[in-house]
Enzyme design. Structure first.
Site, PDB file in Angstrom:
ATOM      1  N   GLY A 281      38.855  43.290 -20.613  1.00 29.55           N
ATOM      2  CA  GLY A 281      37.975  44.005 -19.699  1.00 29.55           C
ATOM      3  C   GLY A 281      36.605  44.369 -20.216  1.00 29.55           C
TER       4      GLY A 281
ATOM      5  N   GLU B 150      43.596  41.642 -24.903  1.00 31.02           N
ATOM      6  CA  GLU B 150      43.499  40.443 -24.047  1.00 31.02           C
ATOM      7  C   GLU B 150      42.065  40.221 -23.583  1.00 31.02           C
ATOM      8  OE1 GLU B 150      45.930  41.517 -20.709  1.00 31.02           O
ATOM      9  OE2 GLU B 150      47.749  41.730 -21.890  1.00 31.02           O
ATOM     10  N   PRO B 151      41.094  40.091 -24.481  1.00 28.72           N
ATOM     11  CA  PRO B 151      39.717  39.910 -24.015  1.00 28.72           C
ATOM     12  C   PRO B 151      39.467  38.507 -23.480  1.00 28.72           C
ATOM     13  CG  PRO B 151      39.790  39.795 -26.412  1.00 28.72           C
ATOM     14  CD  PRO B 151      41.192  40.070 -25.954  1.00 28.72           C
ATOM     15  N   GLY B 152      38.702  38.399 -22.428  1.00 26.35           N
ATOM     16  CA  GLY B 152      38.319  37.101 -21.875  1.00 26.35           C
ATOM     17  C   GLY B 152      36.806  36.968 -21.882  1.00 26.35           C
ATOM     18  N   ARG B 153      36.177  37.595 -20.898  1.00 25.31           N
ATOM     19  CA  ARG B 153      34.730  37.484 -20.697  1.00 25.31           C
ATOM     20  C   ARG B 153      33.918  37.771 -21.964  1.00 25.31           C
ATOM     21  NH1 ARG B 153      32.543  38.795 -15.623  1.00 25.31           N
ATOM     22  NH2 ARG B 153      34.422  40.011 -15.267  1.00 25.31           N
TER      23      ARG B 153
ATOM     24  N   TYR C 259      31.144  37.925  -5.875  1.00 26.06           N
ATOM     25  CA  TYR C 259      30.995  39.337  -6.296  1.00 26.06           C
ATOM     26  C   TYR C 259      29.552  39.809  -6.226  1.00 26.06           C
ATOM     27  CZ  TYR C 259      35.025  37.423  -8.862  1.00 26.06           C
ATOM     28  OH  TYR C 259      36.158  36.751  -9.226  1.00 26.06           O
TER      29      TYR C 259
ATOM     30  N   CYS D  67      26.963  23.615   1.984  1.00 24.12           N
ATOM     31  CA  CYS D  67      26.655  24.017   3.359  1.00 24.12           C
ATOM     32  C   CYS D  67      27.261  25.374   3.698  1.00 24.12           C
ATOM     33  CB  CYS D  67      27.145  22.941   4.315  1.00 24.12           C
ATOM     34  SG  CYS D  67      26.408  21.366   3.908  1.00 24.12           S
ATOM     35  N   GLU D  68      26.768  26.404   3.078  1.00 26.51           N
ATOM     36  CA  GLU D  68      27.201  27.785   3.317  1.00 26.51           C
ATOM     37  C   GLU D  68      26.010  28.677   2.995  1.00 26.51           C
ATOM     38  OE1 GLU D  68      30.481  29.338   3.524  1.00 26.51           O
ATOM     39  OE2 GLU D  68      31.758  27.588   3.210  1.00 26.51           O
TER      40      GLU D  68
ATOM     41  N   TYR E  53      34.444  32.670 -16.319  1.00 26.32           N
ATOM     42  CA  TYR E  53      34.729  32.698 -14.883  1.00 26.32           C
ATOM     43  C   TYR E  53      33.739  31.864 -14.072  1.00 26.32           C
ATOM     44  CZ  TYR E  53      37.724  36.502 -16.435  1.00 26.32           C
ATOM     45  OH  TYR E  53      38.662  37.241 -17.092  1.00 26.32           O
TER      46      TYR E  53
HETATM   47  N1  LLP Z   1      44.249  40.615 -18.994  1.00 25.17           N
HETATM   48  C1  LLP Z   1      44.580  40.584 -17.698  1.00 25.17           C
HETATM   49  C2  LLP Z   1      45.936  40.951 -17.299  1.00 25.17           C
HETATM   50  C3  LLP Z   1      43.622  40.217 -16.745  1.00 25.17           C
HETATM   51  O1  LLP Z   1      43.954  40.204 -15.457  1.00 25.17           O
HETATM   52  C4  LLP Z   1      42.307  39.864 -17.156  1.00 25.17           C
HETATM   53  C5  LLP Z   1      41.294  39.455 -16.179  1.00 25.17           C
HETATM   54  C6  LLP Z   1      42.032  39.892 -18.527  1.00 25.17           C
HETATM   55  C7  LLP Z   1      43.003  40.274 -19.419  1.00 25.17           C
HETATM   56  C8  LLP Z   1      40.673  39.518 -19.078  1.00 25.17           C
HETATM   57  O2  LLP Z   1      39.673  40.372 -18.620  1.00 25.17           O
HETATM   58  P1  LLP Z   1      38.187  40.223 -19.199  1.00 25.17           P
HETATM   59  O3  LLP Z   1      38.222  40.594 -20.681  1.00 25.17           O
HETATM   60  O4  LLP Z   1      37.757  38.838 -18.998  1.00 25.17           O
HETATM   61  O5  LLP Z   1      37.402  41.187 -18.404  1.00 25.17           O
HETATM   62  N2  LLP Z   1      36.593  36.449 -11.927  1.00 25.17           N
HETATM   63  C9  LLP Z   1      36.115  37.780 -12.192  1.00 25.17           C
HETATM   64  C10 LLP Z   1      36.917  38.458 -13.279  1.00 25.17           C
HETATM   65  C11 LLP Z   1      38.390  38.515 -12.978  1.00 25.17           C
HETATM   66  C12 LLP Z   1      39.191  39.141 -14.091  1.00 25.17           C
HETATM   67  C13 LLP Z   1      40.638  38.903 -13.891  1.00 25.17           C
HETATM   68  N3  LLP Z   1      41.492  39.428 -14.920  1.00 25.17           N
HETATM   69  C14 LLP Z   1      34.635  37.693 -12.545  1.00 25.17           C
HETATM   70  O6  LLP Z   1      34.078  36.605 -12.537  1.00 25.17           O
HETATM   71  O7  LLP Z   1      33.993  38.697 -12.788  1.00 25.17           O
END
Ligand code: LLP
Length: 432
Positions: free
Chosen positions: A251, A288-291, A331, A358-359, A386
């Site tokens: 997050g 669980e970092p993603g972004r 978003y 086309c949107e 993402y």
């Molecule tokens: N863990 C769980 C259970 C999650 O659902 C998510 C993201 C993460 C970890 C990773 O979160 P992050 O570190 O990336 O914030 N598509 C949207 C973001 C959706 C996030 C979904 N869950 C966007 O483009 O902003």
């Protein structure tokens, strides 16, 4: 790297900068990559990804921990390999992601499986390869997992995802830790759920988990969630169920538009102080970092196709679209847009940067001041997370190619998708 003085607000993320008026990623010219591979093109900096990971590793140094990259942010194999080889585990949310994770060479014991709707088939698949933990999101799922595991003569490692009812103060679509969300088990039901899980022969309790949302830019919500989880761990353990690891989810936000999230190491300094103060300093930590690992390590290159000035709006029509970059449409997200070779002596105009789909929702940036001509190349910044993983084939547009840069070396990590690739799995009717 020098920053081009003529550009307003040209502070670019690590790994990107102007050299001799050319936008570079590490030691490679982005313009060069665009002419070699065409546009739209995603380009990633390996150093930027590893730099972002290093901030977490510094923050958690000396602690038992596992960083499980949330691969939904960008699941391209070479990106996974880069992070897995640097020590990451992976957070997956589907059987497809499990197959990708294994193809990228992850140790299955370092895989955790999140998500509210795991199917029996996905549970069997994950039990067969021996993943490290199922993050279970409902009592019903817990019971199905127990049944599936018993049927296979296994015990599934589980952690319950708690909904801590904390406001992450982010966009409502990406906030997940509030009572009204579909995610997690309500705080007040958690202890009973653990008591129950401990009696299930097909389950082995290994941890507890939460994730409160995405693009979080403050420390407060994390501290609140941590307090709530620790209260629960005390209650669960008092009920006789030991908790191995505590998973604080992902997050952490990135800077898209002057956002100022804490650095990962600074965030964890605070969080560890709280953990220590509460007597949980030696507990194994999962995150669980993603972004925050990949978002600012990637850009999407696009070519200006047409200028379409108008009475009310000026449109800059580019060759990337909402199918490549869905975040603005979904978003109203902001991505900075900068020229690869800034022009001098051309009037700056305010443009809405839009794609060919086309949107009316197909826009990439609104009211952007740019001095450009048809044929110019632009970089849509902060596009590592993402974007490619959410790209679609809408309008039968092939998904873009991807390049990974390491110093002076650029490697094509995904070929541009062709129309034939797109309809390969379709079954046309027999000839009339
Ligand atoms: N863990 C769980 C259970 C999650 O659902 C998510 C993201 C993460 C970890 C990773 O979160 P992050 O570190 O990336 O914030 N598509 C949207 C973001 C959706 C996030 C979904 N869950 C966007 O483009 O902003």
């Amino acid at each position: 790297m020098t920053t081009l003085s003529g550009l307003p607000d040209a502070t670019l993320p690590p790994g990107f900068g102007y050299r001799h008026d050319q936008l570079m990623v590490e030691d490679v010219s982005l313009g060069q990559l665009a002419s070699e591979h065409g546009t739209p093109l995603f380009v990633y900096s390996r150093a930027a990804m590893l730099g972002a990971l290093a901030a977490y590793q510094r923050g958690l140094a000396g602690r038992q921990h596992l960083i499980c990259y949330a691969m939904k942010a960008n699941s391209s194999l070479a990106i996974l390999q880069t992070l897995v080889r640097a020590g990451c585990g992976l957070d997956i949310v589907s059987g497809g992601e499990l197959e990708r994770a294994l193809a990228a060479g992850v140790d299955p014991a370092k895989v955790i499986f999140s998500g509210v709707g795991k199917t029996r088939a996905e549970m069997r698949q994950a039990l067969t390869v021996g993943i490290g933990c199922f993050n279970v999101e409902s009592r019903a799922e817990l019971d199905v997992l127990d049944e599936v595991a018993r049927g296979m003569g296994r015990r599934a490692p589980v952690s319950v995802r708690v909904n801590p009812n904390v406001d992450a103060q982010t966009h409502p679509y990406i906030s997940t830790g509030l009572k009204g969300n579909k995610f997690g088990i309500a705080h007040e039901d958690v202890i009973a759920t653990y008591r129950h899980a401990a009696t299930c022969e097909g389950l082995r309790v290994v941890g507890i988990d939460c994730h409160i949302g995405s693009q979080i830019t403050q420390t407060g919500p994390y501290l609140d969630a941590m307090d709530r989880i620790l209260d629960l761990v005390e209650g669960i353990e008092a009920a006789g169920v030991p908790i191995g690891h505590i998973d604080f989810g992902g997050g952490l936000g990135i800077d898209y538009q002057g956002d100022a999230p804490p650095e990962a190491d600074a965030l964890w300094k605070h969080l560890l102080q709280r953990l220590d103060a509460r007597g949980f300093g030696d507990r194994k930590i999962y995150i669980e970092p993603g972004r925050s690992l990949v978002g600012n390590a990637g850009v999407c290159l696009t070519e200006v196709l047409y200028l379409k000035p108008g009475e009310h709006k000026n449109f800059l029509i580019v060759d990337a679209a909402m199918n490549d970059l869905p975040r603005p449409a979904m978003y109203q997200a902001f991505h900075r847009i900068v020229p690869l070779s800034p022009r001098t002596g051309l009037a700056t105009t305010t443009w809405d940067v839009v794609g060919p789909v086309c949107e009316s929702g197909d826009w990439i940036g609104r009211d952007r001041a740019l001095a450009v001509q048809a044929g110019d190349l632009l970089a849509v910044m902060s596009a590592g997370a993402y974007c490619m993983s959410m790209a679609s084939n809408y309008n039968t547009r092939g998904r873009a190619a991807e390049v990974l840069v390491d110093g002076e070396t650029a490697t094509l990590i995904r070929a541009r998708e062709t129309a034939a690739d797109q309809f390969r799995s379709e079954r046309p009717l027999p000839a009339a």
